[in-house]
Design an enzyme around this catalytic site. Structure first.
Site, PDB file in Angstrom:
ATOM      1  CE  LYS A 116      -3.986  -2.128   2.325  1.00  0.00           C
ATOM      2  NZ  LYS A 116      -3.425  -3.451   2.499  1.00  0.00           N
ATOM      3  CE  LYS A 158      -5.646   0.855   4.797  1.00  0.00           C
ATOM      4  NZ  LYS A 158      -6.194   1.667   3.672  1.00  0.00           N
ATOM      5  N   GLY A 164      -8.794  -7.060   3.281  1.00  0.00           N
ATOM      6  CA  GLY A 164      -9.841  -7.757   4.017  1.00  0.00           C
ATOM      7  C   GLY A 164      -9.934  -7.368   5.471  1.00  0.00           C
ATOM      8  N   GLY A 165      -9.376  -6.194   5.836  1.00  0.00           N
ATOM      9  CA  GLY A 165      -9.458  -5.761   7.228  1.00  0.00           C
ATOM     10  C   GLY A 165      -8.413  -6.370   8.137  1.00  0.00           C
ATOM     11  CG  HIS A 208     -14.883   1.220   1.196  1.00  0.00           C
ATOM     12  ND1 HIS A 208     -13.859   0.572   1.851  1.00  0.00           N
ATOM     13  CD2 HIS A 208     -14.811   0.796  -0.083  1.00  0.00           C
ATOM     14  CE1 HIS A 208     -13.217  -0.208   1.001  1.00  0.00           C
ATOM     15  NE2 HIS A 208     -13.785  -0.091  -0.176  1.00  0.00           N
ATOM     16  CG  HIS A 235     -11.232  -2.052   9.728  1.00  0.00           C
ATOM     17  ND1 HIS A 235     -11.503  -0.704   9.641  1.00  0.00           N
ATOM     18  CD2 HIS A 235     -10.623  -2.224  10.932  1.00  0.00           C
ATOM     19  CE1 HIS A 235     -11.078  -0.091  10.716  1.00  0.00           C
ATOM     20  NE2 HIS A 235     -10.537  -0.979  11.522  1.00  0.00           N
ATOM     21  NE  ARG A 297      -8.406  -9.655  -3.472  1.00  0.00           N
ATOM     22  CZ  ARG A 297      -9.487  -9.157  -2.917  1.00  0.00           C
ATOM     23  NH1 ARG A 297     -10.653  -9.297  -3.525  1.00  0.00           N
ATOM     24  NH2 ARG A 297      -9.438  -8.492  -1.782  1.00  0.00           N
TER      25      ARG A 297
END
Length: 659
Positions: A116, A158, A164-165, A208, A235, A297
């Site tokens: 990220k 993060k 996926g949290g 989001h 999340h 994906r």
């Protein structure tokens, strides 16, 4: 086009890919672990190969075993699904090195967006707005704490890898930063093999909103509009919709162009999703959205995009991977109607969304008006090794209100027996005022958690029916007279029944008055109950002078009644209730779910205070910290790190501190 593909995944996404491949005349190869030898995706595929033991590291995350299965089967291409190895560049490279086609983006694109911090730097260079924060390489805890203070609390920690949290923690105060950082790093390392994190400003009223993008090998790239995924817990997304409510044509254009710009920056091929976070404290504005990450994906929520666009995204994946150009240009794509997707999980919403295990005794969905993407069926087991997703329900209608009403009806009509599920929670969510009014945000669930997870309060009549039907359920098919015991001269046949419901305990006296006729004494009230007719999974009953049909089932110590539009679950012999009663103020710390003991902080003989973390457990990709229920001294530590424990197992016992 390919003749045969291998699907390197399990569950509903494997079944989903198989459906499209079959329609296109492509043969499919499934892979399975020991836990999935009888799974639905194995049955649906043309052939299937065992790849290892139940733990994902020994099966679905084993690149070598999956490649070997692909070569053995003669497959020409590999579809990664989502999760597991779907965003693993090394896997994509291994597939190509074996002379196979990876049905997804090129490894360089996966790497560019896989971390990220690097992805955000690239997006800044490409003119895509990013959330304020620290995305650098320095991972020293003190340095990160200082950056968090500069950004200003609240902040979001993060994991730089994955999604996926996992490895994500919101921190509201500087004193909680160190503990949250440790927890996020542990979770990130376990999920992605990388414990590096980034720090971002946490927007207090964010939405989001993500954009579906698609690219091909010929330089074409398009977006297929947006999805709103703001309804989240821990999340993780719960209900998604497309298009996003309140979206203006201008903001859709600006956001779509930014997403396509992000895809072009890495010469993206295949299906991808560019995720944005929007500050909606003053409504939706084109200059108030920021890039979060790109998922390289297919997304779990892709069906809502398929519904409003009329496009089969898996078919597009297959065609692009085979070298074909995108089937449509941007001007040929349009939005039609509104769609929602609800993720149905085996989890207990009232107990902090704890994942559940067990055998699905009955699984039934509405026969019309809803698309069901599921990877399990009646008789299958929910395993501790994988995500406890049962199914996704997708509803498409001409407008938002009709689609939301249809989703609520679909959830209410779905039947799941044998394990706890989040069906009632999801149905409550569809009726929540802010969401129903088209004003979702990522904090909505947390703000309304008590209302959303509250169990429907059973009426006196429902409790009386549960008492009678619990006796009959003890010996399925037997005469209820017999279940009440033998006739005793000069006395009535009666039985004391104890029911547990949402922390309440009901003790009732059930008296037999004749065949299938009873009087239920609940305190000072007496409710007459007569069983009129038994009909499959339910009974026609007359209670207090009113006839009604009641759906009833019993599995283990749980009795489930659907009565007057609500589902009531009563515990007849519930070990979890005993565990819960040993919670606050007790001397025993009990495992609330089956799982893996990751960390043991408790030390025999040490003094602890109420709330001190003693044990960290992990199950179904979730980490749970269990704290001391009261002040005291650790008398005994009954578990060790690395141990697998069952639900209700004793973890730690305490004793009073000596005066």
């Amino acid at each position: 086009m390919f003749d045969k593909i291998l699907i390197a995944n399990r569950g509903e996404i494997a079944c989903r890919v198989i459906r499209t491949a079959r329609r296109m005349g492509i043969k499919t190869v499934a892979v399975y672990s020991d836990a999935d030898s009888g799974a639905l995706h194995v049955e649906l595929a043309d052939e299937a190969y065992r790849i290892g033991a139940a733990p994902a590291q020994e099966s679905y995350l084993s690149i070598e075993r999956i490649i070997a299965a692909a070569e053995r089967s003669g497959a020409q291409a590999v579809h990664p699904g989502y999760g597991f190895l779907s965003e693993n560049a090394a896997f994509a490279e291994a597939v190509e090195a074996a002379g196979l086609t990876f049905i997804g983006p090129q490894p360089s694109a996966i790497r560019a967006m896989g971390l990220k911090d690097a992805a955000k730097a690239l997006m800044e260079q490409s003119g895509v707005p990013v959330v304020p924060g620290y995305h650098g390489d320095n991972q020293d805890p003190d340095f990160l704490a200082a950056r968090a203070a500069e950004i200003g609390y609240p902040v979001l920690i993060k994991a730089r890898a994955g999604g996926g949290g996992k490895g994500m923690r919101r921190v509201d105060d500087a004193q909680d930063f160190a503990a949250s950082l440790d927890a996020a790093r542990r979770e990130a390392l376990a999920a992605f093999g990388d414990d590096a994190v980034l720090i971002e400003k946490y927007l207090l009223r964010p939405r989001h909103i993500e954009v579906q993008v698609f690219g091909d090998r010929h330089g074409n790239a398009v977006h297929l509009f947006e999805r709103d995924c703001s309804l989240q817990r821990r999340h993780q997304k719960v209900i998604e919709e497309a298009p996003a409510p309140g979206m203006t044509a201008e903001m859709r254009r600006v956001m779509g162009e930014a997403a396509v710009r992000a895809a072009r920056a890495i010469d993206y091929r295949g299906a991808g999703t560019v995720e944005f976070i929007a500050d909606v404290s003053d409504g939706l504005w084109p200059d108030r959205f920021f890039f979060m990450e790109m998922n390289t994906r297919l997304q779990v929520e892709h069906p809502v995009t398929e519904a409003i666009s009329g496009v089969d995204l898996v078919e597009w994946q297959l065609r692009v991977a085979a070298g074909e150009p995108l089937p449509k240009k941007q001007a040929e794509l349009a939005i039609s109607g509104w769609a929602f997707e609800a993720r149905v999980y085996a989890e207990d919403a009232a107990k902090g969304f704890l994942p559940a295990t067990g055998k699905i005794e009955r699984l039934a969905f509405p026969q019309s008006g809803v698309r069901v993407d599921a990877g399990i069926r009646s008789g299958d087991r929910i395993s501790t090794h994988y995500d406890p997703l049962i199914a996704k329900l997708i509803v498409h209608s001409p407008n938002r209100q009709a689609a939301l009403t249809g989703l609520c009806h679909a959830l209410e009509a779905t039947r799941i027996e044998g394990t706890v599920s989040n069906l009632a929670f999801l149905a409550n969510l569809t009726r929540q005022d802010d969401f129903a009014g088209g004003h979702p945000d990522t904090g909505l669930i947390d703000r309304n958690l008590e209302m959303l997870t509250a169990a429907a309060e059973p009426s006196g009549t429902a409790i009386a029916l549960a008492a009678v039907l619990s006796l009959e359920a003890r010996q399925a098919g037997s005469d209820p007279w017999e279940t009440l015991g033998h006739w005793q001269l000069w006395s009535e046949m009666q039985r004391i029944v104890t029911l547990h419901h949402a922390g309440d305990v009901f003790s009732l006296r059930v008296v037999a008055r004749g065949f299938d006729m009873f009087a239920v004494h609940n305190g000072q009230r007496v409710i007459p109950v007569r069983i009129v007719r038994r009909d499959g999974g339910g009974v026609q009953v007359e209670a207090d002078g009113r006839q009604v049909f009641v759906e009833v089932s019993r599995h283990g110590g749980h009795l489930s009644l659907r009565f007057d539009g609500a589902v009531h679950v009563f515990d007849l012999d519930d070990p979890l209730s005993a565990a819960a009663s040993e919670g606050a103020g007790s001397d025993r710390l009990i495992a609330p779910m089956p799982g893996f003991v990751k960390i043991v902080r408790a030390v025999a003989g040490s003094t602890v205070s109420k709330g001190d973390p003693l044990v960290v457990m992990e199950a179904m990709k979730m980490e749970l910290t269990l704290a001391a229920p009261r002040d005291g001294v650790v008398e005994n530590v009954a578990v060790s790190e690395g141990q697998q424990v069952s639900e209700g197992a004793l973890l730690v016992s305490l004793k009073a501190a000596e005066e």
